[in-house]
Design an enzyme around this catalytic site. Sequence first.
Site, PDB file in Angstrom:
ATOM      1  CD  GLU A 167      51.935  43.696  39.490  1.00  0.00           C
ATOM      2  OE1 GLU A 167      52.513  44.735  39.819  1.00  0.00           O
ATOM      3  OE2 GLU A 167      51.163  43.638  38.510  1.00  0.00           O
ATOM      4  CD  GLU A 351      47.017  43.815  38.492  1.00  0.00           C
ATOM      5  OE1 GLU A 351      47.673  44.688  37.889  1.00  0.00           O
ATOM      6  OE2 GLU A 351      47.086  43.625  39.709  1.00  0.00           O
TER       7      GLU A 351
HETATM    8  C1  FCB Z   1      49.960  46.673  38.495  1.00  0.00           C
HETATM    9  C2  FCB Z   1      49.424  46.731  39.895  1.00  0.00           C
HETATM   10  C3  FCB Z   1      48.103  47.422  40.025  1.00  0.00           C
HETATM   11  C4  FCB Z   1      47.984  48.609  39.111  1.00  0.00           C
HETATM   12  C5  FCB Z   1      48.382  48.241  37.709  1.00  0.00           C
HETATM   13  C6  FCB Z   1      48.243  49.353  36.713  1.00  0.00           C
HETATM   14  O1  FCB Z   1      51.346  46.584  38.524  1.00  0.00           O
HETATM   15  O2  FCB Z   1      49.286  45.436  40.412  1.00  0.00           O
HETATM   16  O3  FCB Z   1      47.913  47.745  41.371  1.00  0.00           O
HETATM   17  O4  FCB Z   1      48.734  49.644  39.621  1.00  0.00           O
HETATM   18  O5  FCB Z   1      49.704  47.781  37.703  1.00  0.00           O
END
Ligand code: FCB
Length: 442
Positions: A167, A351
């Site tokens: 990210e 994610e």
């Molecule tokens: C993302 C992150 C991860 C976690 C989620 C909820 O931005 O990569 O580490 O904190 O959010």
Amino acid sequence: MLPKRADFPADFQFGVATSSYQIEGHSFGGAGPTHWDTFAATPGNVVRAENGAVACDHYHRWEEDLDLIANVGFDIYRFSTSWARVMPEGRGPVNREGLDFYDRLVDGMLERGFKPALTLYHWELPAALADKGGWRNRDIASWFADFTQVIADRLGDRIWSAAPINEPWCVGWLSHFLGHHAPGLRDIRATAHAMHHVLVAHGKSIRVMRSHGMKNLGAVCNLEYPIPADETPEAAAAANLYDAYYNRFFVEGIFKGRYPQEVMEAFAPHMPHNWEDDFALIGEKLDWLGLNYYTCKRIAPTEGPWPAHHEVDGPLPKTAMGWEIYPEGLYQFLTRLKREYTGDLPLYVTENGMAAPDVVEDGKVEDPHRIAYYRDHLAAVQRAIAEGVPVKGYIGWSLMDNYEWALGYEKRFGLVHVDFDSLQRTPKASYLAWKDALGSRG
Ligand code: FCB
């Protein structure tokens, strides 16, 4: 109920993710201090000033945790390596114990039959490098390349996929413009430098891994779906600007060799010297792009300095993070990425998940909202696949409740509940739903 494995193409893969600082316990095994330790030790930055010193104690309980992953039938485990665990000063001497830990961990994944998907950097910058300016200092690209080399030498032969940096938006904007994450800066020049250097470091790291013979290399970007707060052209412009610095900056840098004009209007005087010369490096060929997706944001214009907008509350049901649940945004991003940036390149959801105030009762955790969240986002992925978007896998966040950064241990994202006093793990109903959906590995 979640859709079944058989409801996806035969080569589609499922996984679950964590990150080093959020689970390992950074006080163990000779890891060096990180900017998250110092950020958390400063009043007002983190809920109850909590840090990752113990976290889930995964450093000692990793075998139990890998068993939990294997038991569901996941194909992929997305994990990260802590730079400060491997190189406590960020440069120079390697902490053998730290490297041995990751070596055992990767072997443990292979023994259990799932694939190691490595992220080299998930935010715990060694404090010694933060002292030197961290992401504001262009030299970080070389320091990160050296760290990449150490990891590639030791783990590169067994890694299934690798991405340099989790990210970039969070590393850049969230941490240097909004100040919500370490190092907690609120400075436009620091932001412009960090956002560019993070991509230079990404490119250098990819080059190191390629020259080492590592395969299946990608990038992981977080995207957030902006919705204009009302019908006015001003709100549309505000949402477009949000989209530019949040969603387009990094993919445009990597796939188009430029940055969005709307962002450069403000960033231009603050960019590092000769930044335009870096796009060959930034655009190093990738094998896949990963998308971390959680929510949408409603954006309205504000009087004041650039970017002159703010978020307004939306009407949809929200997670414990206060994030609206908007699976449509995932579908929109997958189709848009293919159309505008990545074409036939494989896409992964790297994610996706939700926080809820889960409690253990009679040895069980009922989390129907999380199951519904996964179900609806998986349906969005299926829609994109049906329209020809090459989505090749879906990785949920997260295996277990963990250190949710500035929100401490309060926000629970796990499929497995963690009691942060006893450190006991309790699989939630969502864990069992995944197990039911995936069966044994195909
Ligand atoms: C993302 C992150 C991860 C976690 C989620 C909820 O931005 O990569 O580490 O904190 O959010």
